[in-house]
Design a protein around this motif. Structure first.
Motif, PDB file in Angstrom:
ATOM      1  N   GLN A   9       0.823  -1.200   0.000  1.00 17.19           N
ATOM      2  CA  GLN A   9       0.000   0.000   0.000  1.00 17.19           C
ATOM      3  C   GLN A   9       0.860   1.254   0.000  1.00 17.19           C
ATOM      4  OE1 GLN A   9      -2.992   0.078   2.975  1.00 17.19           O
ATOM      5  NE2 GLN A   9      -3.759   2.060   2.376  1.00 17.19           N
ATOM      6  N   THR A  10       2.011   1.211   0.629  1.00 17.27           N
ATOM      7  CA  THR A  10       2.844   2.401   0.688  1.00 17.27           C
ATOM      8  C   THR A  10       3.418   2.755  -0.668  1.00 17.27           C
ATOM      9  OG1 THR A  10       4.731   1.046   1.335  1.00 17.27           O
ATOM     10  CG2 THR A  10       3.452   2.076   3.093  1.00 17.27           C
ATOM     11  N   ARG A  15       2.989   7.207  -4.300  1.00 19.03           N
ATOM     12  CA  ARG A  15       3.043   7.724  -5.670  1.00 19.03           C
ATOM     13  C   ARG A  15       1.766   8.486  -5.994  1.00 19.03           C
ATOM     14  NH1 ARG A  15       1.844   6.468 -10.954  1.00 19.03           N
ATOM     15  NH2 ARG A  15       3.450   7.089 -12.437  1.00 19.03           N
ATOM     16  N   LEU A  16       0.627   7.960  -5.557  1.00 18.45           N
ATOM     17  CA  LEU A  16      -0.645   8.639  -5.812  1.00 18.45           C
ATOM     18  C   LEU A  16      -0.685   9.991  -5.111  1.00 18.45           C
ATOM     19  CD1 LEU A  16      -3.444   8.434  -7.140  1.00 18.45           C
ATOM     20  CD2 LEU A  16      -4.258   7.449  -5.010  1.00 18.45           C
ATOM     21  N   GLN A  20      -1.056  13.439  -6.973  1.00 16.30           N
ATOM     22  CA  GLN A  20      -2.196  14.276  -6.594  1.00 16.30           C
ATOM     23  C   GLN A  20      -1.716  15.669  -6.193  1.00 16.30           C
ATOM     24  OE1 GLN A  20      -4.436  12.768  -3.320  1.00 16.30           O
ATOM     25  NE2 GLN A  20      -5.804  14.525  -3.271  1.00 16.30           N
ATOM     26  N   ARG A  21      -0.602  15.753  -5.490  1.00 14.69           N
ATOM     27  CA  ARG A  21      -0.040  17.040  -5.102  1.00 14.69           C
ATOM     28  C   ARG A  21       0.366  17.831  -6.349  1.00 14.69           C
ATOM     29  NH1 ARG A  21       3.868  15.447  -1.665  1.00 14.69           N
ATOM     30  NH2 ARG A  21       2.297  15.170  -0.080  1.00 14.69           N
ATOM     31  N   ARG A  22       0.971  17.146  -7.327  1.00 11.05           N
ATOM     32  CA  ARG A  22       1.359  17.818  -8.570  1.00 11.05           C
ATOM     33  C   ARG A  22       0.127  18.307  -9.329  1.00 11.05           C
ATOM     34  NH1 ARG A  22       6.008  13.798 -10.948  1.00 11.05           N
ATOM     35  NH2 ARG A  22       7.585  14.284  -9.397  1.00 11.05           N
ATOM     36  N   ASN A 132      -7.284  -3.827  -7.273  1.00 12.58           N
ATOM     37  CA  ASN A 132      -6.048  -4.308  -7.895  1.00 12.58           C
ATOM     38  C   ASN A 132      -5.898  -3.770  -9.312  1.00 12.58           C
ATOM     39  OD1 ASN A 132      -5.031  -5.661  -5.709  1.00 12.58           O
ATOM     40  ND2 ASN A 132      -5.988  -7.600  -6.249  1.00 12.58           N
ATOM     41  N   ARG A 133      -6.999  -3.739 -10.043  1.00 11.86           N
ATOM     42  CA  ARG A 133      -6.941  -3.186 -11.394  1.00 11.86           C
ATOM     43  C   ARG A 133      -6.646  -1.694 -11.354  1.00 11.86           C
ATOM     44  NH1 ARG A 133     -11.998  -6.326 -14.252  1.00 11.86           N
ATOM     45  NH2 ARG A 133     -10.920  -8.326 -14.474  1.00 11.86           N
ATOM     46  N   ALA A 134      -7.223  -1.003 -10.412  1.00 10.04           N
ATOM     47  CA  ALA A 134      -6.955   0.435 -10.279  1.00 10.04           C
ATOM     48  C   ALA A 134      -5.495   0.674  -9.888  1.00 10.04           C
ATOM     49  CB  ALA A 134      -7.894   1.054  -9.247  1.00 10.04           C
ATOM     50  N   ARG A 135      -4.950  -0.168  -9.003  1.00 11.38           N
ATOM     51  CA  ARG A 135      -3.534  -0.033  -8.623  1.00 11.38           C
ATOM     52  C   ARG A 135      -2.619  -0.287  -9.821  1.00 11.38           C
ATOM     53  NH1 ARG A 135      -5.197  -3.371  -3.949  1.00 11.38           N
ATOM     54  NH2 ARG A 135      -5.747  -1.883  -2.345  1.00 11.38           N
ATOM     55  N   ALA A 136      -2.969  -1.283 -10.613  1.00 13.50           N
ATOM     56  CA  ALA A 136      -2.162  -1.574 -11.805  1.00 13.50           C
ATOM     57  C   ALA A 136      -2.229  -0.410 -12.791  1.00 13.50           C
ATOM     58  CB  ALA A 136      -2.637  -2.869 -12.454  1.00 13.50           C
ATOM     59  N   ALA A 137      -3.405   0.171 -12.958  1.00 13.18           N
ATOM     60  CA  ALA A 137      -3.549   1.313 -13.866  1.00 13.18           C
ATOM     61  C   ALA A 137      -2.881   2.557 -13.309  1.00 13.18           C
ATOM     62  CB  ALA A 137      -5.025   1.576 -14.132  1.00 13.18           C
TER      63      ALA A 137
END
Length: 144
Positions: A9-10, A15-16, A20-22, A132-137
């Motif tokens: 999860q980390t 990265r997200l 998101q900050r950018r 899982n699909r969202a994490r892969a994307a």
């Protein structure tokens, strides 16, 4: 669980958060530059008028009216600058989803939560597959 190859999860959440900050900073810049540019234009027009000697050619009332117009324009620009609203968490995620051009909004999907945790095992497995699909994307997310 069934899915063993899930990234930690980390990894994806850090990265997200960075992306998101950018995206949020990009939104802030898009919102802040028009009032700042307007303020610079008003200042530049005032300097141009001063260098051309407009104030020396005008009467007292002409100077008062001219300076009042520049003061009013400056206040209008400052008003729009002070009304600036910073982007919300959802707006930054929506910007990230839009810039990436990926289907199914992976950035927004990763921040979603399952409403009813007391669902059946099939529903939980479908939710886990969705995540899982969202994490892969999310590996292909980018900010334009």
């Amino acid at each position: 669980m069934i899915f063993k190859d899930r990234p930690s999860q980390t990894d994806w959440s850090a990265r997200l958060k960075l992306l998101q900050r950018r995206a949020g900073l990009a939104l802030v810049w898009e919102r802040i530059w028009p009032p700042i540019a307007s303020l610079v234009y008003v200042f530049a027009l005032f300097v141009i008028a001063s260098w051309m000697g407009v104030w020396l050619e005008l009467s007292l009332w002409g100077r008062i009216i001219g300076l009042s117009c520049f003061g009013l324009l400056t206040l209008i620009c400052l008003f729009y600058l002070l009304r600036l609203r910073f982007p919300s968490h959802r707006e930054a995620l929506a910007r990230l989803d839009r810039d990436s051009g990926l289907v199914h909004r992976p950035a927004s999907s990763l921040s979603d939560v399952m409403v009813d945790q007391n669902q059946g095992e099939e529903t939980k497995l479908l939710w886990e597959l969705h995540l899982n699909r969202a994490r892969a994307a999310s590996k292909r997310l980018k900010v334009a």
